[in-house]
Design a protein around this motif. Structure first.
Motif, PDB file in Angstrom:
ATOM      1  N   ASP A  48      -5.066  -0.743  -9.737  1.00 42.21           N
ATOM      2  CA  ASP A  48      -4.290   0.233  -8.968  1.00 42.21           C
ATOM      3  C   ASP A  48      -4.901   0.370  -7.571  1.00 42.21           C
ATOM      4  O   ASP A  48      -5.983  -0.147  -7.285  1.00 42.21           O
ATOM      5  N   ILE A  49      -4.193   1.074  -6.713  1.00 48.38           N
ATOM      6  CA  ILE A  49      -4.646   1.277  -5.348  1.00 48.38           C
ATOM      7  C   ILE A  49      -4.807   2.769  -5.103  1.00 48.38           C
ATOM      8  O   ILE A  49      -3.937   3.572  -5.446  1.00 48.38           O
ATOM      9  N   THR A  50      -5.937   3.142  -4.552  1.00 47.26           N
ATOM     10  CA  THR A  50      -6.197   4.550  -4.243  1.00 47.26           C
ATOM     11  C   THR A  50      -5.691   4.873  -2.851  1.00 47.26           C
ATOM     12  O   THR A  50      -5.267   3.998  -2.094  1.00 47.26           O
ATOM     13  N   THR A  51      -5.746   6.160  -2.487  1.00 49.72           N
ATOM     14  CA  THR A  51      -5.203   6.584  -1.200  1.00 49.72           C
ATOM     15  C   THR A  51      -5.949   5.987  -0.013  1.00 49.72           C
ATOM     16  O   THR A  51      -5.404   5.910   1.078  1.00 49.72           O
ATOM     17  N   ASP A  52      -7.192   5.543  -0.229  1.00 50.80           N
ATOM     18  CA  ASP A  52      -7.912   4.905   0.872  1.00 50.80           C
ATOM     19  C   ASP A  52      -7.846   3.372   0.789  1.00 50.80           C
ATOM     20  O   ASP A  52      -8.558   2.677   1.510  1.00 50.80           O
ATOM     21  N   GLY A  53      -6.975   2.871  -0.105  1.00 48.85           N
ATOM     22  CA  GLY A  53      -6.782   1.430  -0.203  1.00 48.85           C
ATOM     23  C   GLY A  53      -7.772   0.726  -1.095  1.00 48.85           C
ATOM     24  O   GLY A  53      -7.781  -0.518  -1.145  1.00 48.85           O
ATOM     25  N   THR A  54      -8.579   1.435  -1.833  1.00 51.02           N
ATOM     26  CA  THR A  54      -9.590   0.817  -2.684  1.00 51.02           C
ATOM     27  C   THR A  54      -8.992   0.416  -4.034  1.00 51.02           C
ATOM     28  O   THR A  54      -8.279   1.205  -4.652  1.00 51.02           O
ATOM     29  N   GLU A  89       6.969   4.449  -7.974  1.00 49.57           N
ATOM     30  CA  GLU A  89       5.736   3.684  -8.051  1.00 49.57           C
ATOM     31  C   GLU A  89       5.692   2.618  -6.948  1.00 49.57           C
ATOM     32  O   GLU A  89       4.654   2.416  -6.304  1.00 49.57           O
ATOM     33  N   LEU A  90       6.788   1.936  -6.732  1.00 50.82           N
ATOM     34  CA  LEU A  90       6.831   0.930  -5.668  1.00 50.82           C
ATOM     35  C   LEU A  90       6.561   1.560  -4.301  1.00 50.82           C
ATOM     36  O   LEU A  90       5.815   1.000  -3.485  1.00 50.82           O
ATOM     37  N   LEU A  91       7.170   2.715  -4.044  1.00 47.66           N
ATOM     38  CA  LEU A  91       6.960   3.372  -2.751  1.00 47.66           C
ATOM     39  C   LEU A  91       5.497   3.753  -2.564  1.00 47.66           C
ATOM     40  O   LEU A  91       4.916   3.564  -1.484  1.00 47.66           O
ATOM     41  N   ARG A  92       4.876   4.271  -3.613  1.00 48.52           N
ATOM     42  CA  ARG A  92       3.469   4.667  -3.511  1.00 48.52           C
ATOM     43  C   ARG A  92       2.577   3.457  -3.255  1.00 48.52           C
ATOM     44  O   ARG A  92       1.760   3.447  -2.328  1.00 48.52           O
ATOM     45  N   VAL A  93       2.758   2.405  -4.066  1.00 47.22           N
ATOM     46  CA  VAL A  93       1.867   1.244  -3.989  1.00 47.22           C
ATOM     47  C   VAL A  93       2.041   0.498  -2.670  1.00 47.22           C
ATOM     48  O   VAL A  93       1.070   0.178  -1.983  1.00 47.22           O
ATOM     49  N   LEU A  94       3.269   0.226  -2.303  1.00 43.50           N
ATOM     50  CA  LEU A  94       3.511  -0.567  -1.104  1.00 43.50           C
ATOM     51  C   LEU A  94       3.152   0.179   0.169  1.00 43.50           C
ATOM     52  O   LEU A  94       2.692  -0.419   1.148  1.00 43.50           O
ATOM     53  N   SER A  95       3.351   1.500   0.170  1.00 44.82           N
ATOM     54  CA  SER A  95       2.996   2.263   1.366  1.00 44.82           C
ATOM     55  C   SER A  95       1.492   2.220   1.620  1.00 44.82           C
ATOM     56  O   SER A  95       1.046   2.243   2.783  1.00 44.82           O
ATOM     57  N   LEU A  96       0.698   2.137   0.571  1.00 42.47           N
ATOM     58  CA  LEU A  96      -0.759   2.030   0.729  1.00 42.47           C
ATOM     59  C   LEU A  96      -1.184   0.581   0.977  1.00 42.47           C
ATOM     60  O   LEU A  96      -2.040   0.308   1.829  1.00 42.47           O
ATOM     61  N   ALA A  97      -0.579  -0.339   0.258  1.00 42.89           N
ATOM     62  CA  ALA A  97      -0.989  -1.742   0.367  1.00 42.89           C
ATOM     63  C   ALA A  97      -0.751  -2.293   1.756  1.00 42.89           C
ATOM     64  O   ALA A  97      -1.525  -3.121   2.265  1.00 42.89           O
ATOM     65  N   LYS A  98       0.301  -1.866   2.426  1.00 45.11           N
ATOM     66  CA  LYS A  98       0.612  -2.433   3.742  1.00 45.11           C
ATOM     67  C   LYS A  98      -0.387  -1.985   4.811  1.00 45.11           C
ATOM     68  O   LYS A  98      -0.386  -2.538   5.915  1.00 45.11           O
ATOM     69  N   GLN A  99      -1.242  -1.036   4.464  1.00 51.11           N
ATOM     70  CA  GLN A  99      -2.237  -0.573   5.425  1.00 51.11           C
ATOM     71  C   GLN A  99      -3.625  -1.182   5.185  1.00 51.11           C
ATOM     72  O   GLN A  99      -4.552  -0.941   5.956  1.00 51.11           O
ATOM     73  N   VAL A 100      -3.743  -1.981   4.124  1.00 51.96           N
ATOM     74  CA  VAL A 100      -5.020  -2.625   3.824  1.00 51.96           C
ATOM     75  C   VAL A 100      -5.184  -3.850   4.719  1.00 51.96           C
ATOM     76  O   VAL A 100      -4.266  -4.660   4.866  1.00 51.96           O
ATOM     77  N   HIS A 101      -6.361  -3.998   5.306  1.00 53.65           N
ATOM     78  CA  HIS A 101      -6.617  -5.122   6.202  1.00 53.65           C
ATOM     79  C   HIS A 101      -6.797  -6.421   5.401  1.00 53.65           C
ATOM     80  O   HIS A 101      -7.336  -6.430   4.301  1.00 53.65           O
ATOM     81  N   GLY A 102      -6.354  -7.530   6.004  1.00 53.16           N
ATOM     82  CA  GLY A 102      -6.567  -8.841   5.413  1.00 53.16           C
ATOM     83  C   GLY A 102      -5.430  -9.245   4.491  1.00 53.16           C
ATOM     84  O   GLY A 102      -4.420  -8.553   4.364  1.00 53.16           O
ATOM     85  N   PRO A 103      -5.583 -10.381   3.824  1.00 52.82           N
ATOM     86  CA  PRO A 103      -4.534 -10.844   2.908  1.00 52.82           C
ATOM     87  C   PRO A 103      -4.514 -10.022   1.622  1.00 52.82           C
ATOM     88  O   PRO A 103      -5.531  -9.891   0.932  1.00 52.82           O
ATOM     89  N   VAL A 104      -3.348  -9.476   1.308  1.00 52.45           N
ATOM     90  CA  VAL A 104      -3.168  -8.588   0.161  1.00 52.45           C
ATOM     91  C   VAL A 104      -2.044  -9.125  -0.709  1.00 52.45           C
ATOM     92  O   VAL A 104      -1.004  -9.562  -0.185  1.00 52.45           O
ATOM     93  N   LEU A 105      -2.220  -9.093  -2.021  1.00 47.36           N
ATOM     94  CA  LEU A 105      -1.152  -9.478  -2.940  1.00 47.36           C
ATOM     95  C   LEU A 105      -0.865  -8.332  -3.895  1.00 47.36           C
ATOM     96  O   LEU A 105      -1.773  -7.839  -4.576  1.00 47.36           O
TER      97      LEU A 105
END
Length: 681
Positions: A239-245, A292-308
């Motif tokens: 999972d992804i936390t609010t800080d992208g971890t 769930e998609l809105l939560r995950v993608l909104s955080l994932a798009k802010q993570v630096h580097g290549p993300v899957l």
């Protein structure tokens, strides 16, 4: 991802709560394709992705239902790709809700799943025209919309294209999000892994969304498919936390997903393939849960580097029959009109029923089974096109001799080459448009070594509604320039069967090229014959021997029937008032050409030669005839007949029905007749 300041940054994104999951569970499942335009008030108010921004989550879920119902209706009107589009409705809504398109970039792999994207980007009222002449294209196309960032049609390209966009944006100092959507089937293509490797090397800001529905066109197969299955069956998710971890959590139990069960040890998710490559991995998540998609993608798009982000979806989601039969509902034909239904009933009830014509893929499938029954050296290979290439029965009867290598055309060709070194006879069943992807392997690994491999090339020529990306109109040109290659072009079903047999029995590199769809109804003769390699056949001689004008019409493949009809019309056309004789020749072979027959025609005093092919004029079969006449023919130096090449001009042919495409290229009977009349005048 690079953080941008576009409006979607301030959108209200729901947390992962039980109530949000409950909202998602309210989505509808339909059991019939509507025949009248459904009522879709929320969808009707969406003329651009920006219109989504003000909708609360509950209305987004209603929008998903309306959009899915509208897609069902539209597919019934136009036909086209079906299951994949229904499976990504929630993802499409979520992406356009969160991203600021077209400022942000979405790249769809293949494009089978882009219908919902077209609807949300201003093309809703044109969707019923999809795949029709002058209508919307079957796939994303840059000239059609600013929201179509990359033209697609072939698999496994999205990550490479998206990476190219991201690196160019970074070079220019532009802060924009790039999201590449790719399916689990497309991910089996080596090009996808080449791009992922480079994305890590470049430390690129790229969001890859893996839409895992356990399907390509056929079922996904191989080690990668098993790896994705193990990630899902572990019961956990990254999972992804609010800080992208990333954080490992137990995944919610979801009864809707029923992946094929496999007996295996489940690995730890932190050891997954994507993380090993160097991507930041999140998933797997429910791809039909909007909150769930809105939560995950909104955080994932802010993570630096290549993300899957790995999501799991159901192909055909929301339409009960398609969920049960995702292969059968990969694409559908348009629903019959009431008149057509009445006609169908009348035909069914008729005492006299015409024998159904075989598709060329069925002819190939029949040959494959017949030959394998008598020759245990035959092995058959397909790059994920078992159904389309007519190999289902062969795979059932000879499973140990059937090799589906997934979407990996380059590998398929070299695999065949390796097999051929060990004394077996591999047959590669492949579409013409996809063989282009294995061209280096065709030259270096097969032909250069003169290995005993036969290519059964389906979907050759114009293919209709799928358009330019799928047209097989370059194969004569790219095959005939390769030493050691034999190229056969059958005119009908029987000749296809016999030429498959002839090329199979030949020891060396061969190709049999045949079109999409049915033939003319020719009966397949048994036992199988061995045709003389490089020998053409004079189909007919029309007109008087003492006519002052003598035309030799050299036709290749299924253009033989068109040539015959055009010749008959030419002879009987009173308005033309042309006193001529026409010989219609079934050339049968593009390489080697029947040069003896050509010389005989020259000796007989032909005054005009016309070649006819469903292929590009440049480099095609007509060009092969020209090269022989100009460079080698002794008879041509004395007789000097007028020459005309009839084929496809130097352009890509837009989508439409196959009949419309042929007419557009002047390759229907009327078009060929017109060109012949101009030649003789």
């Amino acid at each position: 991802m690079q953080q941008s300041t576009h409006p979607s940054q301030s959108l209200s994104v729901p947390a992962a709560t039980d109530s949000a999951a409950h909202l998602s569970a309210l989505q509808q499942t339909y059991t019939a394709i509507p025949r009248t335009r459904p009522t879709t008030p929320i969808l009707d108010a969406i003329d651009a992705p920006s219109d989504l921004k003000s909708l609360p989550t509950k209305q987004l879920i209603t929008l998903v239902d309306e959009l899915r119902l509208f897609l069902l209706y539209s597919a019934g009107q136009s036909g086209g790709h079906f299951g994949a589009n229904l499976g990504v409705v929630e993802l499409t809504v979520a992406l356009h809700y969160l991203l600021d398109t077209p400022h942000d970039q979405i790249v769809w792999d293949v494009g089978h799943q882009a219908y919902a994207h077209k609807v949300l980007t201003g093309r809703r009222d044109k969707l019923s025209s999809i795949r029709a002449k002058d209508g919307l294209t079957a796939f994303p196309e840059r000239v059609e919309s600013v929201y179509d960032t990359f033209g697609v049609g072939h698999s496994s390209t999205a990550i490479s294209a998206g990476l190219g966009m991201s690196l160019a944006l970074r070079y220019q100092g532009r802060e924009q999000t790039v999201a590449a959507v790719i399916g689990d089937g497309a991910m089996t293509g080596g090009m996808a892994f080449e791009a992922m490797n480079d994305a890590v090397q470049q430390d690129a800001n790229l969001l890859v969304i893996l839409n895992d529905n356990d399907m390509s066109i056929s079922c996904s197969i191989g080690g990668f498919s098993r790896h994705l299955a193990m990630l899902w069956e572990s019961g956990y998710q990254v999972d992804i936390t609010t800080d992208g971890t990333p954080v490992l959590r137990q995944r919610p139990i979801m009864q809707a997903f029923n992946r094929r069960k496999r007996q295996r040890d489940v690995p730890q998710l932190e050891d997954n393939l994507f993380k090993a490559i160097g991507f930041t991995y999140f998933g797997p998540f429910d791809g039909h849960n909007i909150p769930e998609l809105l939560r995950v993608l909104s955080l994932a798009k802010q993570v630096h580097g290549p993300v899957l982000v790995h999501i799991y979806t159901i192909k055909g989601k929301g339409f009960g029959p398609a969920e049960l039969d995702p292969v059968g509902y990969h694409a559908i034909s348009k629903l019959p009109t009431d008149d057509n239904e009445a006609t169908t009933k009348q035909l069914v009830n008729s005492k006299v029923k015409a024998a159904p014509k075989l598709k060329f893929s069925q002819v190939f499938g029949q040959f494959l089974c017949d030959k394998a029954a008598t020759d245990d050296k035959l092995l058959a290979i397909t790059p994920a096109m078992e159904e389309g290439s007519g190999m289902i029965e062969f795979a059932r009867q000879f499973p140990e001799r059937f090799f589906d290598v997934a979407i990996a055309e380059q590998h398929a060709v070299t695999l065949a080459a390796g097999m051929a070194t060990q004394g077996v006879k591999p047959v590669v069943a492949i579409y013409s448009t996809f063989l282009q992807r294995g061209y280096d392997q065709l030259i270096h690994d097969v032909a250069l070594q003169n290995l005993d491999v036969m290519f059964a090339i389906d979907r050759a020529g114009l293919v209709g509604e799928d358009g330019a990306t799928h047209a097989g109109v370059f194969d004569f040109a790219f095959l005939r320039c390769i030493p050691n290659m034999l190229i056969a072009a059958p005119k009908d079903e029987n000749e296809c069967y016999q030429l498959l047999n002839t090329c199979y029995e030949y020891k060396g590199s061969t190709a049999v090229r045949y079109p999409r769809g049915t033939g003319i109804g020719a009966t397949i003769e048994q036992p199988a014959q061995n045709y003389q390699i490089g020998q053409a056949v004079v189909e007919s001689v029309l007109g008087s021997d003492d006519a002052p004008i003598k035309l030799a019409l050299l036709a290749f493949g299924t253009m033989v029937a068109t040539a015959q009809q055009a010749a008959e019309a030419l002879i009987t056309d009173d308005s033309a008032k042309t006193d001529c004789q026409v010989q219609v020749v079934n050339m049968r072979w593009v390489k080697p050409l029947d040069t003896n027959l050509i010389e005989n025609l020259l000796t007989q005093g032909v005054t005009h030669i016309a070649t006819l092919e469903e292929h590009m004029i440049m480099g095609g079969a007509g060009s092969a005839v020209n090269e022989y006449l100009l460079n080698e023919s002794p008879g041509f130096k004395h007789s000097r007949p007028v020459i005309c090449n009839i084929g496809i001009a130097d352009r890509f042919v837009a989508h439409g029905s196959q009949a419309e495409q042929l007419a557009d290229c002047g390759l229907d009977v009327a078009g060929v007749l017109d060109q012949l009349q101009r030649l003789l005048s």
